[in-house]
Enzyme design. Structure first.
Site, short mmCIF file in Angstrom:
data_model
loop_
_atom_site.label_atom_id
_atom_site.label_comp_id
_atom_site.label_asym_id
_atom_site.label_seq_id
_atom_site.Cartn_x
_atom_site.Cartn_y
_atom_site.Cartn_z
N THR A 111 -0.92 6.05 11.58
CA THR A 111 -0.10 4.93 11.12
C THR A 111 -0.57 3.60 11.69
O THR A 111 -0.06 2.56 11.31
CB THR A 111 1.37 5.14 11.53
OG1 THR A 111 1.45 5.18 12.96
CG2 THR A 111 1.91 6.43 10.95
N LYS A 112 -1.52 3.64 12.65
CA LYS A 112 -2.02 2.43 13.29
C LYS A 112 -3.54 2.48 13.33
O LYS A 112 -4.14 3.54 13.20
CB LYS A 112 -1.47 2.31 14.71
CG LYS A 112 0.05 2.21 14.76
CD LYS A 112 0.57 2.15 16.18
CE LYS A 112 2.09 2.09 16.22
NZ LYS A 112 2.60 2.05 17.60
N HIS A 125 5.61 2.27 -1.07
CA HIS A 125 6.81 1.90 -1.82
C HIS A 125 7.65 0.93 -0.98
O HIS A 125 7.78 1.11 0.23
CB HIS A 125 7.66 3.13 -2.15
CG HIS A 125 7.09 3.99 -3.23
ND1 HIS A 125 7.33 3.77 -4.56
CD2 HIS A 125 6.26 5.06 -3.16
CE1 HIS A 125 6.70 4.69 -5.28
NE2 HIS A 125 6.03 5.48 -4.45
#
Length: 573
Positions: A165-166, A113
């Protein structure tokens, strides 16, 4: 009523379920494929009746399954032997390799989002999608979360509860929130990209596992200079290796038949490394032969057949003839001349002819093939201008106008991704189309920042850019667009980092006295034609190394700069 255990534990369904249950499963899959044209299943797949499968596109590889409670939306593809276990959520754009096992209650979310406008409620703001790429032989524990934009390398392990997240390097075991490197599943020596601080590679800096790490620009420049010195010293030997005394022609590699392209590749290599024509034959003999192969009526150069005799011209519908516009045209320029006859591909094409042809090219199914044809159009226009041939009014404008008005503002390119190979066709087609037009004529591409976004996203696809999977076409097709758009300054640090990694890998591909194979070598690929050194691979990788070196800021150390088909400057007009 007892619930069928296979709904939650389907791994032995096809070995232990009765014939009635198996027939019902086949019916379930047929109903899904009939209802949704974008859904396909391999052999011995399983889809639980208690799963929510609401994908626009779904391709499940052989022996892969979806257990009860799973929730799937968006575009998902898996390889063979993959498990989507109970209560797993996969949404957005997700591509999974072979033998990937996903634990229960895991969420893999290939979208996000936006929140850029605080005046608009978040649920009303648009979504963004970079996509998630998961390699082969990956173990994903229960309750793992993988966020959009992440690439997970081959043979890695995501420990239970990890929040990823990476990007995860190949062979790494990671865990925690946010996920960090715990140790290596595959010995660290086999993956020298291992970060020294135990953190993960940044998701916005693509990597190719197995690349050598160079600690400074000085180190990289020294390595590039050493490579160039070696290549120049061995140039005559590698050209000798591909020269046939019997025919007086070049072959791509020993044992092959002569081709038109091989003559041109030899001229390009000699120009780069020796600053002269190939010494195996007098330059005027090579020049006259190339000019003599052009059909006087059409301007096309047909392929060579048995006995090195030229085949009858099939015109420019022949993909080889379309490419010969480029390779022969530029080889002749390097020898100081040009084609003897007009190229009717453009001199006999009206603006309407070009517009119709552009609309009929297979942009959605074969963007590379479409770009291949556009490259021929653009180069034919350039060569016609040099010759002083008359081109119908509006033909040039029709070609560039079509490209300008049909470029997708979200990708900067022409065409669309597909389920089988992601962004590969899109990016490769962009390179070919833009090389022959915008780059060759010195004009800016319509959406340079979107091009960079698309290329960097594609460069994280380990199917094409991990060690042992790179080939000259795919690497050139990202190096050139990034160089072409680098003047924007957009995401420059990421581009430099990617170029440095790919450059280090490319320098390792050289084979003494033989040059480069088209595909990067690897032990399990030994002996394949595509990894055997030859003129095509050598010509392409020499150009790639220049582009990557220039993006990394070390091209001066090479001592050469492409002047032929891969020249960085706009062609003279």
């Amino acid at each position: 009523m007892m619930i069928d255990r296979f709904q939650y534990s389907p791994w032995d369904f096809w070995a232990k379920a009765d014939a009635t249950a198996q027939a019902q499963q086949i019916a379930t899959q047929r109903a899904l494929t009939a209802e949704r044209p974008g859904v396909t299943f391999g052999g011995e797949c399983f889809v639980s009746d208690l799963a929510s499968v609401d994908n626009d596109e779904l391709a499940l590889g052989d022996r892969s399954y979806i257990a009860a409670g799973a929730y799937l939306t968006g575009s998902l593809s898996t390889g063979r032997d993959c498990s989507i276990n109970a209560y797993t959520v996969l949404r957005g754009d997700v591509r999974i390799g072979d033998a990937v096992r996903i634990g229960a209650h895991t969420s893999i979310l290939g979208f996000n989002h936006t929140m850029s406008d605080p005046g608009i409620e978040m649920f009303r703001q648009p979504l963004t999608t970079e996509g998630i790429r998961i390699g082969n032989d990956v173990w994903i524990g229960s309750h793992v979360v993988i966020l959009d934009g992440v690439t997970v390398g081959d043979q890695s392990v995501l420990a239970a509860g990890a929040v990823v997240t990476k990007d995860v390097p190949a062979g790494a075991i990671v865990g925690g929130n946010p996920a960090k490197l715990i140790r290596w599943r595959v010995p660290q020596a086999d993956h020298p990209l291992a970060p020294s601080d135990q953190s993960l590679a940044r998701a916005d800096q693509p990597h190719a596992p197995g690349d050598v790490v160079v600690t400074s620009n000085n180190d990289l420049a020294a390595r590039v200079a050493a490579f160039a010195e070696t290549a120049r010293a061995q140039a005559v030997a590698l050209l000798d290796r591909s020269f046939s005394e019997e025919t007086g022609l070049f072959v791509d590699r020993p044992g092959n038949s002569p081709t038109v392209r091989a003559q041109c590749d030899a001229i390009e290599i000699a120009d780069l490394l020796l600053d002269t024509a190939p010494p195996q034959l007098p330059a005027d003999q090579q020049l006259e032969r190339l000019r003599g192969w052009q059909d006087a009526a059409t301007g096309a150069v047909a392929s060579l057949g048995a006995g090195s005799m030229q085949l009858a011209s099939a015109g420019f519908d022949d993909p080889d003839a379309a490419y010969h516009v480029l390779c022969v045209g530029y080889a002749l320029q390097l020898l100081g001349t040009g084609f003897a006859h007009p190229i009717t591909l453009v001199t006999a094409a009206s603006a309407t002819d070009i517009a119709v042809a552009m609309n009929e090219l297979p942009w959605t199914t074969n963007a590379w093939g479409a770009g291949h044809q556009v490259d021929a159009y653009g180069t034919a226009l350039h060569l016609s201008r040099l010759r002083g041939d008359e081109v119908p009014t509006g033909t040039t404008e029709a070609l560039f106008g079509w490209l300008l008005t049909h470029a997708d503002p979200t990708t900067g390119m022409w065409g669309s991704p597909n389920r089988e190979d992601g962004l590969l066709q899109l990016v490769n087609g962009f390179y070919r189309a833009s090389r022959g037009t915008f780059a060759q004529f010195g004009l800016p591409v319509p959406y340079p920042e979107r091009v960079i976004d698309t290329v960097l996203q594609h460069a994280r696809d380990e199917r094409f850019f991990s060690a042992g999977r790179q080939n000259a076409c795919n690497v050139l097709d990202i190096a050139h667009p990034l160089w072409l758009t680098a003047g924007s300054g957009y995401r420059s640090e990421e581009i430099t980092a990617l170029a440095s990694r790919l450059l280090n890998a490319a320098l390792d591909h050289w084979s003494d006295g033989e040059g480069f194979g088209f595909r990067a070598p690897a032990p399990h690929l030994a002996g394949l034609d595509e990894t055997t050194p030859g003129l095509q691979g050598t010509e392409m990788w020499l150009a790639i190394i220049w582009y990557l070196s220039d993006l990394a800021g070390v091209s001066d150390a090479l001592g050469y700069r492409p002047r032929g088909i891969h020249r960085p400057e706009p062609a003279p007009h």
